[in-house]
Design an enzyme around this catalytic site. Structure first.
Site, PDB file in Angstrom:
ATOM      1  N   PHE A   1       0.847  -1.187   0.000  1.00 52.80           N
ATOM      2  CA  PHE A   1       0.000   0.000   0.000  1.00 52.80           C
ATOM      3  C   PHE A   1       0.889   1.246   0.000  1.00 52.80           C
ATOM      4  O   PHE A   1       1.856   1.319   0.752  1.00 52.80           O
ATOM      5  CB  PHE A   1      -0.917  -0.017   1.234  1.00 52.80           C
ATOM      6  CG  PHE A   1      -1.984   1.022   1.181  1.00 52.80           C
ATOM      7  CD1 PHE A   1      -3.109   0.838   0.390  1.00 52.80           C
ATOM      8  CD2 PHE A   1      -1.869   2.197   1.902  1.00 52.80           C
ATOM      9  CE1 PHE A   1      -4.111   1.799   0.326  1.00 52.80           C
ATOM     10  CE2 PHE A   1      -2.860   3.164   1.848  1.00 52.80           C
ATOM     11  CZ  PHE A   1      -3.987   2.968   1.059  1.00 52.80           C
TER      12      PHE A   1
ATOM     13  N   ASP B   1       0.944  -4.394   8.897  1.00 56.85           N
ATOM     14  CA  ASP B   1      -0.176  -3.482   8.663  1.00 56.85           C
ATOM     15  C   ASP B   1      -1.436  -4.332   8.506  1.00 56.85           C
ATOM     16  O   ASP B   1      -1.533  -5.145   7.573  1.00 56.85           O
ATOM     17  CB  ASP B   1       0.083  -2.640   7.402  1.00 56.85           C
ATOM     18  CG  ASP B   1      -0.965  -1.535   7.220  1.00 56.85           C
ATOM     19  OD1 ASP B   1      -2.103  -1.716   7.692  1.00 56.85           O
ATOM     20  OD2 ASP B   1      -0.637  -0.507   6.584  1.00 56.85           O
TER      21      ASP B   1
ATOM     22  N   TYR C   1     -11.390   2.940   9.793  1.00 56.64           N
ATOM     23  CA  TYR C   1     -12.577   3.278   8.990  1.00 56.64           C
ATOM     24  C   TYR C   1     -12.954   2.229   7.959  1.00 56.64           C
ATOM     25  O   TYR C   1     -13.868   2.425   7.182  1.00 56.64           O
ATOM     26  CB  TYR C   1     -12.409   4.642   8.310  1.00 56.64           C
ATOM     27  CG  TYR C   1     -11.140   4.831   7.515  1.00 56.64           C
ATOM     28  CD1 TYR C   1     -11.001   4.296   6.246  1.00 56.64           C
ATOM     29  CD2 TYR C   1     -10.074   5.561   8.039  1.00 56.64           C
ATOM     30  CE1 TYR C   1      -9.837   4.464   5.525  1.00 56.64           C
ATOM     31  CE2 TYR C   1      -8.899   5.733   7.335  1.00 56.64           C
ATOM     32  CZ  TYR C   1      -8.784   5.182   6.076  1.00 56.64           C
ATOM     33  OH  TYR C   1      -7.628   5.343   5.368  1.00 56.64           O
ATOM     34  N   LYS C   2     -12.250   1.099   7.942  1.00 62.21           N
ATOM     35  CA  LYS C   2     -12.596   0.033   6.997  1.00 62.21           C
ATOM     36  C   LYS C   2     -13.529  -0.959   7.708  1.00 62.21           C
ATOM     37  O   LYS C   2     -14.679  -0.629   7.963  1.00 62.21           O
ATOM     38  CB  LYS C   2     -11.323  -0.601   6.457  1.00 62.21           C
ATOM     39  CG  LYS C   2     -10.565   0.402   5.565  1.00 62.21           C
ATOM     40  CD  LYS C   2      -9.173  -0.038   5.176  1.00 62.21           C
ATOM     41  CE  LYS C   2      -8.532   1.041   4.289  1.00 62.21           C
ATOM     42  NZ  LYS C   2      -7.076   0.912   4.229  1.00 62.21           N
TER      43      LYS C   2
ATOM     44  N   ARG D   1     -12.504  -3.831  -7.712  1.00 64.47           N
ATOM     45  CA  ARG D   1     -12.381  -4.445  -6.387  1.00 64.47           C
ATOM     46  C   ARG D   1     -13.750  -4.468  -5.705  1.00 64.47           C
ATOM     47  O   ARG D   1     -14.446  -3.449  -5.685  1.00 64.47           O
ATOM     48  CB  ARG D   1     -11.376  -3.610  -5.590  1.00 64.47           C
ATOM     49  CG  ARG D   1     -10.880  -4.224  -4.329  1.00 64.47           C
ATOM     50  CD  ARG D   1      -9.772  -3.388  -3.735  1.00 64.47           C
ATOM     51  NE  ARG D   1     -10.254  -2.091  -3.250  1.00 64.47           N
ATOM     52  CZ  ARG D   1      -9.698  -1.398  -2.265  1.00 64.47           C
ATOM     53  NH1 ARG D   1      -8.629  -1.864  -1.671  1.00 64.47           N
ATOM     54  NH2 ARG D   1     -10.192  -0.238  -1.881  1.00 64.47           N
TER      55      ARG D   1
HETATM   56  C1  LIG Z   1      -6.320   2.030   4.161  1.00 65.39           C
HETATM   57  C2  LIG Z   1      -4.897   1.727   4.453  1.00 65.39           C
HETATM   58  C3  LIG Z   1      -4.110   2.658   5.120  1.00 65.39           C
HETATM   59  C4  LIG Z   1      -4.687   3.983   5.482  1.00 65.39           C
HETATM   60  O1  LIG Z   1      -3.805   4.896   5.967  1.00 65.39           O
HETATM   61  P1  LIG Z   1      -4.362   6.314   6.477  1.00 65.39           P
HETATM   62  O2  LIG Z   1      -3.202   6.947   7.097  1.00 65.39           O
HETATM   63  O3  LIG Z   1      -5.485   6.014   7.440  1.00 65.39           O
HETATM   64  O4  LIG Z   1      -4.893   7.046   5.297  1.00 65.39           O
HETATM   65  C5  LIG Z   1      -2.800   2.300   5.412  1.00 65.39           C
HETATM   66  N1  LIG Z   1      -2.297   1.106   5.037  1.00 65.39           N
HETATM   67  C6  LIG Z   1      -3.049   0.187   4.388  1.00 65.39           C
HETATM   68  C7  LIG Z   1      -2.467  -1.116   3.997  1.00 65.39           C
HETATM   69  C8  LIG Z   1      -4.364   0.482   4.056  1.00 65.39           C
HETATM   70  O5  LIG Z   1      -5.094  -0.398   3.398  1.00 65.39           O
END
Ligand SMILES: *Cc1c(COP(=O)(O)O)cnc(C)c1O
Length: 417
Positions: free
Chosen positions: A131, A202, A227-228, A376
């Site tokens: 990511f 992560d 938030y997911k 997705r």
């Molecule tokens: C959604 C996501 C993030 C989000 O990071 P933010 O700092 O909250 O924007 C980070 N890492 C992964 C792998 C994600 O899927």
């Protein structure tokens, strides 16, 4: 001798819904009737109770109780209290998780802390296509440290062999955001430890969707998103995990007063709090934490094993139905093979993926697009049923069969996909 595969019918999907022990959770979410929401892996849906909770927080706790709320309404303890609840979802102990800041900021804190705890080692190891924020935060942390560290990226099939005596930290995303591929957490973690490196996971696409057991894997560090699948609302606070055995030797580079041993002593010298609380920086985001806590409480009422099992069943159904209903239209399934461990979304490649997704969204089937060509579909066990998957695939078939996507308005790129 080849067998004709058994066709899945709408009736089959309805039967799966009737047997679904999590089905009642659907009523705990507010979702528009004309939408099939397949993007809870990007922004979770709104729990019914969240609106009331946030209104109470604003009107009673802020409006009436004012500053007394820090103690009287538990504001000051919220990052630890919610962290302890999230701990139950990821196999962590009480006192190892804290809810705070964004995933990106938490990555920065833990990357720097890890590198400082492994002096003399120069390498942070990750995979290409991780990511973006994970890779960006490594780059920023290395630049800020200017200690001669470097980022090395290795494809996942050659990752384990690249961990060596110069590796300070291995940073990987447990479930890949595009493909839903899953790393073997115990295996990679033990490889990192065998070489003397620290391991940071992560969990953004894992927590609340698939089984995670950080302590069984002996993970050192982890971060994850609020938030997911935790349904904490847009920009909800994230969380971080530090295994208890590291609480003394790891310190945050963002030495804000809320991570101080006694913030209200107002002393000049920084003294880190004894536990994971030292990774707090500034004043907690109380409104965001209230919405996050409501989402986490809801998730904790469900059995995590049932959630993971339903996630797998939904993914299997979507994959099979797309093959059955849309097999002729050039979608290429990516990610783990049917029946293999996976995350809770299913992705397909198609050269016109962007326009197809826009056409789907215009018809109430909300998934998302990840460049250059990936459609997705997030499958959230708490508020999605098997018939929803059926209906989504029927809409997808119509969009593909009648080339409904082939219209100029679906080619204009939006800012957020
Ligand atoms: C959604 C996501 C993030 C989000 O990071 P933010 O700092 O909250 O924007 C980070 N890492 C992964 C792998 C994600 O899927």
């Amino acid at each position: 001798m080849s067998q004709t595969p058994v066709q899945i019918s709408l009736e089959d999907c309805r039967k799966l819904d009737a047997d679904d022990e999590l089905r009642a959770f659907r009523d705990e979410f507010r979702l528009p009737a004309d939408v099939i929401y397949l993007d809870g892996n990007s922004l979770g849906a709104l729990p019914v109770q969240t609106a009331d909770r946030v209104v109470d927080l604003i009107e009673l706790e802020w409006g009436r109780d004012l500053i007394r709320s820090w103690e009287a309404n538990g504001w000051i303890g919220a990052p630890s209290r919610i962290g302890d609840k999230i701990a139950r979802l990821v196999g962590a102990h009480v006192g190892e998780v804290i809810a705070t800041d964004s995933t990106s900021a938490n990555l920065f804190k833990l990357i720097v802390a890890a590198l400082q705890a492994r002096p003399g080692r120069q390498v942070v190891l990750s995979e290409p296509g991780n990511f973006p924020t994970d890779l960006y935060m490594i780059q920023g942390a290395l630049a800020a440290l200017s200690g001669g560290h470097r980022l090395e990226l290795r494809p996942r099939d050659r990752l384990a062999e690249a961990i060596d005596h110069d590796t300070a930290l291995v940073l990987l995303t447990h479930v890949h955001y595009k493909t839903a591929d899953v790393f073997d957490m115990p295996e990679i973690t033990s490889r990192a430890h065998a070489a003397g490196a620290l391991m940071l996971w992560d969990l953004s696409h894992s927590v609340g969707a698939v089984a995670v057991d950080l302590n069984a894997a002996r993970a050192d560090l982890a971060v994850g998103c609020g938030y997911k699948y935790l349904n904490g609302g847009p920009g909800a606070p994230a969380f971080l995990f530090v295994a208890e055995r590291h609480h003394q030797d790891l310190t945050s580079p963002l030495t804000g007063w809320m991570g101080h041993a006694s913030p209200f002593d107002f002393s000049d010298a920084y003294q880190p709090a004894p536990g994971v609380r030292r990774f707090l920086c500034g004043t907690p985001s109380v409104m965001g934490l209230a919405a996050l806590e409501t989402g986490v409480d809801l998730l904790l009422r469900a059995d995590m094993g049932a959630i993971a099992a339903k996630s797998a069943a939904l993914c299997r159904l979507l994959t099979t139905l797309v093959e059955q209903e849309c097999g002729a239209y050039g979608l290429e399934a990516i990610g783990p093979a049917l029946g293999q461990p996976r995350g809770s979304h299913v992705s397909f490649r198609h050269p016109d993926g962007y326009a197809i997704m826009r056409a789907l969204i215009a018809r109430g089937v909300i998934g998302d697009f990840r460049g250059p060509d990936v459609l997705r579909f997030g499958l959230t066990p708490l508020y999605l049923g098997f018939e929803d998957v059926w209906r989504a695939v029927q809409t997808l078939r119509a969009v593909l069969a009648d080339r409904l996507w082939d219209a100029p308005e679906y080619r204009v790129r939006t800012l957020v996909t």
